[in-house]
Design a protein around this motif. Structure first.
Motif, PDB file in Angstrom:
ATOM      1  N   ASP A 122      48.480  35.885  41.250  1.00 15.02           N
ATOM      2  CA  ASP A 122      47.831  34.615  40.988  1.00 15.02           C
ATOM      3  C   ASP A 122      46.463  34.547  40.048  1.00 15.02           C
ATOM      4  O   ASP A 122      46.397  33.824  39.180  1.00 15.02           O
ATOM      5  N   ALA A 123      45.643  35.844  40.511  1.00 19.73           N
ATOM      6  CA  ALA A 123      44.623  36.131  39.627  1.00 19.73           C
ATOM      7  C   ALA A 123      44.748  36.492  38.349  1.00 19.73           C
ATOM      8  O   ALA A 123      44.189  36.209  37.474  1.00 19.73           O
ATOM      9  N   PHE A 124      46.074  37.320  38.076  1.00 16.00           N
ATOM     10  CA  PHE A 124      46.302  37.651  36.541  1.00 16.00           C
ATOM     11  C   PHE A 124      46.596  36.418  35.889  1.00 16.00           C
ATOM     12  O   PHE A 124      46.260  36.378  34.762  1.00 16.00           O
ATOM     13  N   ASN A 125      47.276  35.703  36.378  1.00 16.80           N
ATOM     14  CA  ASN A 125      47.758  34.315  35.804  1.00 16.80           C
ATOM     15  C   ASN A 125      46.342  33.510  35.552  1.00 16.80           C
ATOM     16  O   ASN A 125      46.284  33.087  34.075  1.00 16.80           O
ATOM     17  N   ALA A 126      45.538  33.426  36.175  1.00 15.24           N
ATOM     18  CA  ALA A 126      44.251  32.661  35.984  1.00 15.24           C
ATOM     19  C   ALA A 126      43.244  33.438  34.976  1.00 15.24           C
ATOM     20  O   ALA A 126      42.913  32.859  34.031  1.00 15.24           O
ATOM     21  N   GLN A 127      43.338  34.828  35.124  1.00 12.95           N
ATOM     22  CA  GLN A 127      42.615  35.605  34.009  1.00 12.95           C
ATOM     23  C   GLN A 127      43.049  35.382  32.811  1.00 12.95           C
ATOM     24  O   GLN A 127      42.458  35.327  31.817  1.00 12.95           O
ATOM     25  N   ALA A 128      44.586  35.625  32.543  1.00  8.52           N
ATOM     26  CA  ALA A 128      45.261  35.475  31.269  1.00  8.52           C
ATOM     27  C   ALA A 128      44.797  34.120  30.691  1.00  8.52           C
ATOM     28  O   ALA A 128      44.852  33.755  29.442  1.00  8.52           O
ATOM     29  N   LYS A 129      44.858  33.126  31.389  1.00  7.41           N
ATOM     30  CA  LYS A 129      44.563  31.778  31.052  1.00  7.41           C
ATOM     31  C   LYS A 129      43.439  31.699  30.509  1.00  7.41           C
ATOM     32  O   LYS A 129      42.835  30.921  29.602  1.00  7.41           O
TER      33      LYS A 129
END
Length: 157
Positions: A122-129
């Motif tokens: 979830d954190a990687f998705n948020a960071q990538a966004k």
């Protein structure tokens, strides 16, 4: 007989005159007024063209400097966001290691690992966004001065 001393006479020679170009009289011509007017108009047009070209070059240079400044600041901000993201990910990994060291059983170990992986996904998705939005913002802000310059240029033409 008296002895006379011989003193040679020094004759001054003008060596400059020997190597000078012959001087011819240049005939004076009266320049026709039409030709003079034509030449003056040509010079005025050339000066006007030069002034316009110089002004446009200065505007282009200013636009490039602004664009470079915006791009430089945006890239620096993006780099800081990357460092911030890497720091958050590193801290999460160290926290996981500390929690895994305190696990009492294999099921605790698997539960902590699974929770960590879900959290990190979830954190990687948020960071990538967040990073892609920031990159898009930087690209838009960087292109804006160039777009404005082209818009002004196309209106002037």
């Amino acid at each position: 007989m008296t002895e006379e001393t011989y003193t040679p006479k020094v004759v001054a020679m003008n060596t400059d005159a020997m190597f000078q170009m012959p001087k011819f009289e240049v005939p004076t011509m009266e320049v026709p007024p039409a030709f003079r007017e034509f030449a003056e108009k040509g010079i005025a047009q050339a000066k006007d063209g030069y002034d316009k070209m110089k002004a446009n070059a200065e505007k282009a240079t200013e636009t490039l400097e602004t664009t470079y400044s915006i791009a430089s600041k945006g890239c620096a901000d993006y780099g800081l966001k990357l460092i911030e993201t890497a720091r958050a990910n590193s801290n999460a990994a160290y926290d996981l290691m500390a929690e895994l060291m305190g696990a009492k059983s294999y099921s605790d170990f698997v539960g902590l690992s699974t929770a960590y992986m879900r959290n990190r996904f979830d954190a990687f998705n948020a960071q990538a966004k967040e990073l892609s939005e920031h990159a898009q913002k930087v690209a838009t802000e960087t292109a804006e001065p160039i777009k404005e310059s082209f818009a002004k240029f196309s209106k002037a033409a």
